[in-house]
Motif scaffolding. Sequence first.
Motif, PDB file in Angstrom:
ATOM      1  N   TYR A   1       0.832  -1.201   0.000  1.00  0.00           N
ATOM      2  CA  TYR A   1       0.000   0.000   0.000  1.00  0.00           C
ATOM      3  C   TYR A   1       0.869   1.255   0.000  1.00  0.00           C
ATOM      4  N   LYS A   2       1.943   1.244   0.774  1.00  0.00           N
ATOM      5  CA  LYS A   2       2.832   2.408   0.845  1.00  0.00           C
ATOM      6  C   LYS A   2       3.481   2.677  -0.514  1.00  0.00           C
ATOM      7  N   ASP A   3       3.900   1.619  -1.202  1.00  0.00           N
ATOM      8  CA  ASP A   3       4.516   1.798  -2.518  1.00  0.00           C
ATOM      9  C   ASP A   3       3.532   2.441  -3.498  1.00  0.00           C
ATOM     10  N   LYS A   4       2.296   1.990  -3.464  1.00  0.00           N
ATOM     11  CA  LYS A   4       1.282   2.581  -4.343  1.00  0.00           C
ATOM     12  C   LYS A   4       1.018   4.037  -3.961  1.00  0.00           C
ATOM     13  N   ALA A   5       0.997   4.307  -2.673  1.00  0.00           N
ATOM     14  CA  ALA A   5       0.758   5.670  -2.196  1.00  0.00           C
ATOM     15  C   ALA A   5       1.901   6.595  -2.596  1.00  0.00           C
ATOM     16  N   LYS A   6       3.134   6.106  -2.508  1.00  0.00           N
ATOM     17  CA  LYS A   6       4.288   6.925  -2.888  1.00  0.00           C
ATOM     18  C   LYS A   6       4.250   7.274  -4.374  1.00  0.00           C
ATOM     19  N   PHE A   7       3.748   6.349  -5.176  1.00  0.00           N
ATOM     20  CA  PHE A   7       3.627   6.604  -6.616  1.00  0.00           C
ATOM     21  C   PHE A   7       2.530   7.633  -6.886  1.00  0.00           C
ATOM     22  N   ALA A   8       1.416   7.532  -6.130  1.00  0.00           N
ATOM     23  CA  ALA A   8       0.282   8.437  -6.342  1.00  0.00           C
ATOM     24  C   ALA A   8       0.573   9.846  -5.831  1.00  0.00           C
ATOM     25  N   TYR A   9       1.211   9.933  -4.673  1.00  0.00           N
ATOM     26  CA  TYR A   9       1.507  11.227  -4.046  1.00  0.00           C
ATOM     27  C   TYR A   9       2.946  11.184  -3.542  1.00  0.00           C
ATOM     28  N   PRO A  10       3.913  11.467  -4.443  1.00  0.00           N
ATOM     29  CA  PRO A  10       5.323  11.261  -4.093  1.00  0.00           C
ATOM     30  C   PRO A  10       5.940  12.322  -3.194  1.00  0.00           C
ATOM     31  N   THR A  11       5.327  13.497  -3.102  1.00  0.00           N
ATOM     32  CA  THR A  11       5.931  14.605  -2.358  1.00  0.00           C
ATOM     33  C   THR A  11       4.945  15.202  -1.361  1.00  0.00           C
ATOM     34  N   THR A  12       5.501  15.946  -0.411  1.00  0.00           N
ATOM     35  CA  THR A  12       4.635  16.675   0.525  1.00  0.00           C
ATOM     36  C   THR A  12       3.769  17.679  -0.222  1.00  0.00           C
ATOM     37  N   GLU A  13       4.329  18.310  -1.246  1.00  0.00           N
ATOM     38  CA  GLU A  13       3.570  19.288  -2.021  1.00  0.00           C
ATOM     39  C   GLU A  13       2.361  18.654  -2.681  1.00  0.00           C
ATOM     40  N   SER A  14       2.535  17.432  -3.214  1.00  0.00           N
ATOM     41  CA  SER A  14       1.402  16.761  -3.858  1.00  0.00           C
ATOM     42  C   SER A  14       0.334  16.375  -2.836  1.00  0.00           C
ATOM     43  N   LYS A  15       0.763  16.019  -1.637  1.00  0.00           N
ATOM     44  CA  LYS A  15      -0.205  15.707  -0.576  1.00  0.00           C
ATOM     45  C   LYS A  15      -0.959  16.961  -0.146  1.00  0.00           C
ATOM     46  N   LEU A  16      -0.230  18.069  -0.006  1.00  0.00           N
ATOM     47  CA  LEU A  16      -0.869  19.318   0.378  1.00  0.00           C
ATOM     48  C   LEU A  16      -1.874  19.775  -0.670  1.00  0.00           C
ATOM     49  N   GLU A  17      -1.517  19.627  -1.926  1.00  0.00           N
ATOM     50  CA  GLU A  17      -2.440  20.010  -3.001  1.00  0.00           C
ATOM     51  C   GLU A  17      -3.718  19.188  -2.927  1.00  0.00           C
ATOM     52  N   ARG A  18      -3.572  17.874  -2.704  1.00  0.00           N
ATOM     53  CA  ARG A  18      -4.756  17.018  -2.584  1.00  0.00           C
ATOM     54  C   ARG A  18      -5.549  17.358  -1.328  1.00  0.00           C
ATOM     55  N   LEU A  19      -4.853  17.650  -0.233  1.00  0.00           N
ATOM     56  CA  LEU A  19      -5.544  17.985   1.016  1.00  0.00           C
ATOM     57  C   LEU A  19      -6.310  19.298   0.879  1.00  0.00           C
ATOM     58  N   ALA A  20      -5.769  20.256   0.139  1.00  0.00           N
ATOM     59  CA  ALA A  20      -6.472  21.514  -0.095  1.00  0.00           C
ATOM     60  C   ALA A  20      -7.772  21.256  -0.851  1.00  0.00           C
ATOM     61  N   GLU A  21      -7.735  20.363  -1.832  1.00  0.00           N
ATOM     62  CA  GLU A  21      -8.950  19.994  -2.569  1.00  0.00           C
ATOM     63  C   GLU A  21      -9.957  19.326  -1.640  1.00  0.00           C
ATOM     64  N   LEU A  22      -9.453  18.428  -0.783  1.00  0.00           N
ATOM     65  CA  LEU A  22     -10.328  17.730   0.148  1.00  0.00           C
ATOM     66  C   LEU A  22     -10.958  18.707   1.136  1.00  0.00           C
ATOM     67  N   ARG A  23     -10.180  19.670   1.608  1.00  0.00           N
ATOM     68  CA  ARG A  23     -10.727  20.636   2.569  1.00  0.00           C
ATOM     69  C   ARG A  23     -11.847  21.450   1.923  1.00  0.00           C
ATOM     70  N   ALA A  24     -11.669  21.845   0.676  1.00  0.00           N
ATOM     71  CA  ALA A  24     -12.720  22.590  -0.027  1.00  0.00           C
ATOM     72  C   ALA A  24     -13.971  21.731  -0.181  1.00  0.00           C
ATOM     73  N   LEU A  25     -13.801  20.463  -0.552  1.00  0.00           N
ATOM     74  CA  LEU A  25     -14.941  19.546  -0.681  1.00  0.00           C
ATOM     75  C   LEU A  25     -15.628  19.339   0.661  1.00  0.00           C
ATOM     76  N   TRP A  26     -14.829  19.173   1.701  1.00  0.00           N
ATOM     77  CA  TRP A  26     -15.367  18.944   3.046  1.00  0.00           C
ATOM     78  C   TRP A  26     -16.178  20.152   3.517  1.00  0.00           C
ATOM     79  N   ASP A  27     -15.603  21.328   3.366  1.00  0.00           N
ATOM     80  CA  ASP A  27     -16.300  22.546   3.792  1.00  0.00           C
ATOM     81  C   ASP A  27     -17.599  22.733   3.021  1.00  0.00           C
ATOM     82  N   ARG A  28     -17.559  22.437   1.723  1.00  0.00           N
ATOM     83  CA  ARG A  28     -18.770  22.572   0.912  1.00  0.00           C
ATOM     84  C   ARG A  28     -19.845  21.588   1.373  1.00  0.00           C
TER      85      ARG A  28
END
Length: 435
Positions: free
Chosen positions: A124-151
């Motif tokens: 699972y970790k290997d797949k996750a590293k491929f999907a979101y390899p950097t902290t920046e990519s995680k932050l970008e996805r989390l920003a999208e999630l926060r907008a969806l959550w708030d909405r």
Amino acid sequence: MRLIHGTDIKSTIRDISPTSIAVAYVGIDWASYVSPDRIKEIILSPTLGSNPYAIVNMVKYIGWENIYFLDNLHAKIYLSASQAAVGSFNLTANGLSAQGLEEAGFFIEEKEEIDGLRVLIEKYKDKAKFAYPTTESKLERLAELRALWDRAVKTGGIRNDSTEDELKDYQPVASDEFYVCCVWGEIEYSEQVIFPTTIKDSVSFLEGDEIQPDRWILCWYARNDGYPDHNRKPYWLHVDEVISNGAVHVQYTKIAVERNDRSPLFAPFELTPTVISALWTVLNSDRFLNFLGNVEPWSISATLPLLPVFLQALKEELVATSNSSIMPIEPLRQAFSNRIREAMDISLRKKYVTHSIDGMLSRKHAVEVAKQLVQPGAELKSGLKKLAKANALQLSFESIMLEKQFQPLFSKHDLEYARFNLLEISPTYLPPERN
């Protein structure tokens, strides 16, 4: 292997004290069910079941490098060195409190099964590293999630189980998570606004400004000179929608709207008196001229690149204020008023000043009177000349404004005007550093 269900799930996971976790969703109260200090890594799905505020909270304990994002993860695994629990239960109150969903699974101690789960976690970790390899990519996805959550919270699809942060604990996941905007007065809506009765509040912008929905605006009122009006408190506005040509105005026609038919959200951080005081100090410092209301035309675009620096300056000023004897803004304004009143009583008794200034103080706050009187280019007032002649400049508006404790009430320009007047009337006079 033992079947677990109901309240047995929560107690079993606490006994296991997992170090590795793989779950679809995490909730805001995740730390109630596992020991944060024991967790070394977690894999989760950054989709609309995981609370984005819970993920930000997790970062404080284990860091971004040990949080892995895997969108299609549906497994629920809680693993320690020699024990594990697997089943249907997410790391949420619904999954583990035994008061939400009906959950079931298995407690495992067999070494072969434990080893197999450890291998699966690594996959699972290997797949996750491929999907979101950097902290920046995680932050970008989390920003999208926060907008969806708030909405989803605003429209009633998700229960609001988050809490409001203090500024010192606030961690943004996007550089434009909130805007900072000066406001003036009421907005006249155009025919593009079909249902004006649904508008709780709005702010207008240039048509070319890129205003995104599902963001926050930190609104503060500007005086005529563009600096903060300390008589009016700043506030938060949540952008539920953006309407082009929604305002009747020559320039500022785009409006960001907060609706009154949506559920409330917690703002990014609480606007306490000390936070407001820090905000005034940062805006008055002239470090962020593009944020002030004297820019023509004012555009949010000019402020966007500076938002991270502005937030950092706000936090630093909050720490400085907390570690000093500087009072919050409202008590400080009252202290300034008392100080001016004390000086005015002496000046009137000794006939240094006229009753006209005393009349101004009866109609306006002393801070606003000081800003009005201490202006550049004006002929020096006779009262200031009389104070200088009597060796009593410490009673002047200029001198009191420059006392260290009162400087946060005024802009850099206000203070420069005060120094200029004092130097003009008495080049050798030094304002006292009172506290």
